[in-house]
Write an enzyme that holds these catalytic residues in place. Sequence first.
Site, short mmCIF file in Angstrom:
data_model
loop_
_atom_site.label_atom_id
_atom_site.label_comp_id
_atom_site.label_asym_id
_atom_site.label_seq_id
_atom_site.Cartn_x
_atom_site.Cartn_y
_atom_site.Cartn_z
N GLY A 83 23.86 -23.86 -57.67
CA GLY A 83 24.26 -22.52 -56.89
C GLY A 83 25.83 -21.99 -57.73
O GLY A 83 26.62 -22.82 -57.58
N GLU A 100 28.33 -2.62 -42.54
CA GLU A 100 28.78 -2.21 -43.89
C GLU A 100 27.90 -1.43 -44.73
O GLU A 100 27.90 -0.31 -45.39
CB GLU A 100 29.26 -3.40 -44.88
CG GLU A 100 30.49 -3.90 -44.20
CD GLU A 100 31.21 -4.83 -45.31
OE1 GLU A 100 30.55 -5.61 -45.91
OE2 GLU A 100 32.23 -4.74 -45.44
P1 FAD Z 1 25.95 -17.33 -52.60
O1 FAD Z 1 27.10 -16.60 -52.61
O2 FAD Z 1 24.81 -16.76 -51.60
O3 FAD Z 1 25.44 -17.84 -53.84
C1 FAD Z 1 24.22 -18.59 -53.84
C2 FAD Z 1 23.83 -18.56 -55.50
O4 FAD Z 1 22.80 -19.81 -55.59
C3 FAD Z 1 23.46 -17.48 -56.03
O5 FAD Z 1 24.03 -17.51 -57.12
C4 FAD Z 1 21.87 -17.69 -56.07
O6 FAD Z 1 21.40 -17.05 -57.10
C5 FAD Z 1 21.84 -19.26 -56.25
N1 FAD Z 1 20.49 -19.83 -55.84
C6 FAD Z 1 19.91 -19.54 -54.85
N2 FAD Z 1 18.82 -20.50 -54.82
C7 FAD Z 1 18.66 -20.86 -55.94
C8 FAD Z 1 17.82 -21.79 -56.57
N3 FAD Z 1 16.71 -22.29 -55.82
N4 FAD Z 1 17.91 -22.31 -57.87
C9 FAD Z 1 18.97 -22.09 -58.43
N5 FAD Z 1 19.85 -21.12 -57.77
C10 FAD Z 1 19.67 -20.45 -56.79
N6 FAD Z 1 31.98 -12.71 -46.68
C11 FAD Z 1 33.12 -12.60 -46.38
O7 FAD Z 1 34.09 -13.69 -46.31
N7 FAD Z 1 34.06 -11.26 -46.57
C12 FAD Z 1 33.12 -10.14 -46.89
O8 FAD Z 1 33.73 -9.13 -46.93
C13 FAD Z 1 31.65 -10.35 -46.69
N8 FAD Z 1 31.05 -9.26 -47.09
C14 FAD Z 1 29.56 -9.59 -47.22
C15 FAD Z 1 28.75 -8.28 -47.42
C16 FAD Z 1 27.34 -8.62 -47.63
C17 FAD Z 1 26.49 -7.21 -47.72
C18 FAD Z 1 26.79 -9.82 -47.26
C19 FAD Z 1 25.41 -9.79 -47.48
C20 FAD Z 1 27.40 -11.08 -46.91
C21 FAD Z 1 28.88 -10.76 -46.94
N9 FAD Z 1 29.93 -11.74 -46.76
C22 FAD Z 1 31.15 -11.90 -46.70
C23 FAD Z 1 29.20 -13.12 -46.57
C24 FAD Z 1 29.25 -13.96 -47.85
O9 FAD Z 1 28.68 -13.20 -48.87
C25 FAD Z 1 28.49 -15.29 -47.98
O10 FAD Z 1 28.88 -16.05 -46.86
C26 FAD Z 1 28.81 -15.94 -49.25
O11 FAD Z 1 28.25 -15.53 -50.24
C27 FAD Z 1 28.07 -17.46 -49.15
O12 FAD Z 1 28.57 -18.20 -50.40
P2 FAD Z 1 27.69 -19.38 -50.99
O13 FAD Z 1 28.61 -19.87 -52.10
O14 FAD Z 1 27.31 -20.04 -49.61
O15 FAD Z 1 26.48 -18.82 -51.60
P1 NAD Z 2 25.17 -11.74 -38.28
O1 NAD Z 2 24.36 -12.96 -37.76
O2 NAD Z 2 26.84 -11.94 -38.05
O3 NAD Z 2 24.61 -10.57 -37.40
C1 NAD Z 2 23.44 -10.45 -37.32
C2 NAD Z 2 23.32 -9.38 -36.09
O4 NAD Z 2 21.75 -9.01 -35.65
C3 NAD Z 2 23.86 -9.80 -34.84
O5 NAD Z 2 24.75 -8.97 -34.20
C4 NAD Z 2 22.60 -10.24 -33.87
O6 NAD Z 2 22.83 -9.97 -32.52
C5 NAD Z 2 21.42 -8.88 -34.36
N1 NAD Z 2 20.18 -9.37 -34.10
C6 NAD Z 2 19.54 -10.58 -34.31
N2 NAD Z 2 18.20 -10.64 -33.84
C7 NAD Z 2 18.04 -9.39 -33.56
C8 NAD Z 2 16.71 -8.34 -33.32
N3 NAD Z 2 15.89 -9.17 -32.94
N4 NAD Z 2 17.19 -7.07 -32.96
C9 NAD Z 2 18.07 -6.35 -33.25
N5 NAD Z 2 19.37 -7.23 -33.55
C10 NAD Z 2 19.09 -8.41 -33.96
O7 NAD Z 2 24.66 -11.78 -39.88
P2 NAD Z 2 25.51 -10.70 -40.95
O8 NAD Z 2 25.80 -9.52 -40.57
O9 NAD Z 2 24.41 -10.72 -42.08
O10 NAD Z 2 26.65 -11.56 -41.37
C11 NAD Z 2 26.47 -12.98 -41.94
C12 NAD Z 2 27.78 -13.57 -42.15
O11 NAD Z 2 28.52 -12.90 -43.35
C13 NAD Z 2 28.56 -13.42 -41.14
O12 NAD Z 2 29.18 -14.90 -40.94
C14 NAD Z 2 29.59 -12.47 -41.32
O13 NAD Z 2 30.83 -12.63 -40.58
C15 NAD Z 2 29.66 -12.51 -42.82
N6 NAD Z 2 29.80 -11.04 -43.45
C16 NAD Z 2 31.33 -10.90 -43.37
C17 NAD Z 2 31.51 -9.59 -43.90
C18 NAD Z 2 32.88 -8.88 -43.86
O14 NAD Z 2 33.71 -9.81 -43.56
N7 NAD Z 2 33.07 -7.94 -44.26
C19 NAD Z 2 30.45 -8.56 -44.35
C20 NAD Z 2 29.13 -9.08 -44.08
C21 NAD Z 2 29.13 -10.30 -43.77
#
Ligand code: FAD
Ligand code: NAD
Length: 396
Positions: free
Chosen positions: A10, A169
């Site tokens: 990954g 977001e």
């Molecule tokens: P990922 O970043 O998810 O990477 C996994 C990698 O593994 C990917 O490249 C994928 O293609 C690869 N992979 C998966 N399965 C396979 C497979 N079977 N074979 C080969 N490759 C594979 N966190 C923050 O701290 N701050 C934020 O502002 C924030 N904003 C977010 C906004 C959004 C919209 C989302 C969805 C999440 C956000 N998060 C944020 C959470 C954060 O993105 C995740 O916690 C983080 O990406 C986890 O990193 P990771 O290294 O575990 O895996």
């Molecule tokens: P999350 O688990 O943080 O939030 C999921 C939300 O869905 C919760 O509030 C939960 O109560 C709700 N939920 C669960 N079941 C439900 C149901 N049946 N009906 C209605 N609501 C329901 O998941 P996430 O927002 O994807 O975040 C995942 C991780 O990524 C977190 O650790 C978060 O802090 C991180 N993240 C961080 C940022 C940032 O720092 N800007 C942005 C995105 C994600």
Amino acid sequence: SSIPKIVILGAGYGGVLTSLRLQKELNYNEADVTLVNKHDYHYITTHLHMPAAGTDNPENARVNISKLIDEFKIDFVKSTVVQIRPQDRKVILEDGTLSYDYLIIGLGGESETFGIPGLGEYAMNIRSINSVRLIREHIEYQFARFKREPHRTDYLTFVVGGAGFTGIEFIGELADRIPELCKQFDVDPALVKIVNIEAAPTALPGFDPELVEYAMQVLQKKGVTFRIGTAIKECTPDGVIVGEGEEIKSQTVIWTGGVRGNRLIEEAGFETMRGRVKVDEFLRAPGHDNVYILGDNSLVFNPEGRPYPPTAQMAMQQGVNCAHNLVASIRNQPLKTYSFSNKGTVASLGKGEAIGIAFGKKYKGRVAAWLKKAIDIRYLFIIGGIPLVLRKGKFF
Ligand code: FAD
Ligand code: NAD
């Protein structure tokens, strides 16, 4: 050969940071390092809410892996992992097999559906470049469909399940995009609904209440309807069933209700909680001194005994610690304990608006949005230096 083989699965936040640190710290011929990823690009998960809503191009959220790693030091294999076999010290890929002495699992999480019927079939998730392209195109298509069947106002209802940071977001971006789409498709904005459904008694459960209140006000002003304290019970081809059986008709359900660990980890026989492994103080899987687990697949507890939420911030710090421990293992030096150092949380609410806590202080509005941009640029700098900042950094 006697050179230890390190395999990193990954190229997300954890995998990339481990790779970058290893290529810096390892001496020539000290180890064979292979990085495996499904795509030949890394995606910036923390940006995916923007291309999902269509307020940014998906190209801006991905970086070719060849631009990040030094392929003289690390072998990159573009492939999908299908099985991990810790007993045999092997990883099965869709098109081959790798053996390892040290394994780093950074495959990222999966959408958690809690077994709610229909979510897997009818809802979309914000997880990868491919999944956000689908959401973006799907949303535009609903506007086009509505023009042919103007009685179908359900085409213009957009349901977001979960008001965690991902949901919040995303709706910030979607609320910014809707007026644009209305103009483009000649649709009356009054017909469009964005409904954010959250089961907990508040949006962003656990976050600072004053900032949550501010976020809701900003989003409500942009036209978002919140249904707080309302759980999604089922997702159907016609919409969602919530609370005590009420139906909300919609052709677009984006599920942001949570993340669990990658199924490959459970399947490999590691002990998990919601798909995640409770790692030891050095980030290793219990009972497997040569397997490190990072990011959304790891479970790390704070000093009060509660699990930290999985974030990119944590995955990055883990990557650095993991690389250190791999080098130490190879050199027979003591390993370093991992502890999370929380720099804060900043979440965007669309253009020019955000909330956050950083350096022990609360931020909102333009200052928070600016802080968010600074965090994004810092990340690009860490992984790709100034060239990447200039290519992908958005300064305006
Ligand atoms: P990922 O970043 O998810 O990477 C996994 C990698 O593994 C990917 O490249 C994928 O293609 C690869 N992979 C998966 N399965 C396979 C497979 N079977 N074979 C080969 N490759 C594979 N966190 C923050 O701290 N701050 C934020 O502002 C924030 N904003 C977010 C906004 C959004 C919209 C989302 C969805 C999440 C956000 N998060 C944020 C959470 C954060 O993105 C995740 O916690 C983080 O990406 C986890 O990193 P990771 O290294 O575990 O895996
Ligand atoms: P999350 O688990 O943080 O939030 C999921 C939300 O869905 C919760 O509030 C939960 O109560 C709700 N939920 C669960 N079941 C439900 C149901 N049946 N009906 C209605 N609501 C329901 O998941 P996430 O927002 O994807 O975040 C995942 C991780 O990524 C977190 O650790 C978060 O802090 C991180 N993240 C961080 C940022 C940032 O720092 N800007 C942005 C995105 C994600």
